[in-house]
Design an enzyme around this catalytic site. Structure first.
Site, PDB file in Angstrom:
ATOM      1  N   GLU A  44       0.850  -1.185   0.000  1.00 29.81           N
ATOM      2  CA  GLU A  44       0.000   0.000   0.000  1.00 29.81           C
ATOM      3  C   GLU A  44       0.892   1.244   0.000  1.00 29.81           C
ATOM      4  OE1 GLU A  44      -0.605  -2.423   2.535  1.00 29.81           O
ATOM      5  OE2 GLU A  44      -2.037  -3.415   1.189  1.00 29.81           O
ATOM      6  N   ALA A  88       5.052  25.176   7.614  1.00 26.92           N
ATOM      7  CA  ALA A  88       5.006  24.074   6.650  1.00 26.92           C
ATOM      8  C   ALA A  88       3.750  24.142   5.799  1.00 26.92           C
ATOM      9  CB  ALA A  88       5.073  22.727   7.378  1.00 26.92           C
ATOM     10  N   GLU A 108       0.817  31.272   8.279  1.00 30.53           N
ATOM     11  CA  GLU A 108       0.918  30.562   9.547  1.00 30.53           C
ATOM     12  C   GLU A 108       1.584  31.361  10.650  1.00 30.53           C
ATOM     13  OE1 GLU A 108       0.910  25.910   8.122  1.00 30.53           O
ATOM     14  OE2 GLU A 108       2.767  26.743   8.917  1.00 30.53           O
ATOM     15  N   GLU A 131       5.744  10.915  -0.177  1.00 30.83           N
ATOM     16  CA  GLU A 131       5.983  12.324   0.138  1.00 30.83           C
ATOM     17  C   GLU A 131       7.478  12.629   0.225  1.00 30.83           C
ATOM     18  OE1 GLU A 131       4.880  15.589   3.627  1.00 30.83           O
ATOM     19  OE2 GLU A 131       4.952  13.447   4.094  1.00 30.83           O
ATOM     20  N   GLU A 154      -9.444  26.586   6.898  1.00 28.87           N
ATOM     21  CA  GLU A 154      -8.741  25.305   6.899  1.00 28.87           C
ATOM     22  C   GLU A 154      -8.671  24.699   8.298  1.00 28.87           C
ATOM     23  OE1 GLU A 154      -4.981  25.530   4.917  1.00 28.87           O
ATOM     24  OE2 GLU A 154      -5.841  26.327   3.065  1.00 28.87           O
TER      25      GLU A 154
END
Length: 204
Positions: A44, A88, A108, A131, A154
């Site tokens: 997976e 990030a 942020e 990633e 968000e």
């Protein structure tokens, strides 16, 4: 012997789940160090956008800007899932990593990045995820920085603080800072902070 992607045969690849992230199921085999091909494997793969992480550093004050926010990946493994971490964000298909760095610093932490210094690129968990993280140090003016930031749409609730570098490194040693990007970048800064301070005209 050096292998390439040509030494991996993808027999079948199906998408098992598609949401904000994606989960693919692969049947594959690959060449072996001893020669020949290995058996067919089922794996997976967690498919994510690549990410950008930025450690904001103020060479004049010898301080770093760190963020705190709740992270779902920590809720089953520790008493406090509010991680101390970096600026990030994920890279959209039409963005460059440096563009993401500047955008996320503003969203942020309310920060303007003066200079972006590449640290490294790395795969945080290549056994099951594709990633890749682009890691930077950014020179900033930390005066007046802090407070609660993030995009309400968000669901972000981010506390921003300025830390003396020595205190951040102590938190790293104590295990209070325990996520990969923060660990790598602070260790890098411990090696390079004096050079950055000298370049800014404040080093000894």
């Amino acid at each position: 012997m050096t292998f390439t992607t040509a030494d991996v045969e993808i027999i079948q690849r199906d998408t098992a789940f598609q949401g904000f992230y994606r989960l693919d199921v692969l049947r594959l085999r690959h060449r072996l160090f001893a020669g020949g091909w290995g058996p067919e494997l089922r794996r997976e793969l967690f498919v994510r956008h690549d990410a950008v992480c930025v450690l904001p550093y103020d060479p004049v004050r010898n301080s770093v800007v760190l963020l705190e926010q709740m992270r779902i990946g920590a809720i089953d493994k520790c008493d406090n899932p509010w991680m101390i971490e970096l600026v990030a964000g994920l890279i959209d298909t039409d963005e460059q990593p440096d563009e993401v760095a500047h955008r996320e610093a503003e969203e942020e932490a309310g920060l303007q990045l003066r200079e972006l210094i590449p640290i490294t690129r790395y795969f945080p968990s290549p056994g099951g995820s594709n990633e890749r993280v682009h890691l930077y140090c950014a020179l900033v003016d930390s005066q007046g920085v802090g407070g609660i930031h993030g995009l309400q749409e968000e669901g972000e609730d981010i506390r921003v603080s300025v830390w003396p570098l020595d205190e951040a490194l102590a938190a790293l040693e104590q295990g209070r800072i325990d996520n990969a990007a923060s660990i790598i970048s602070l260790q890098w800064l411990a090696l390079h902070a004096e050079r950055l301070r000298q370049a800014a005209g404040v080093g000894q």
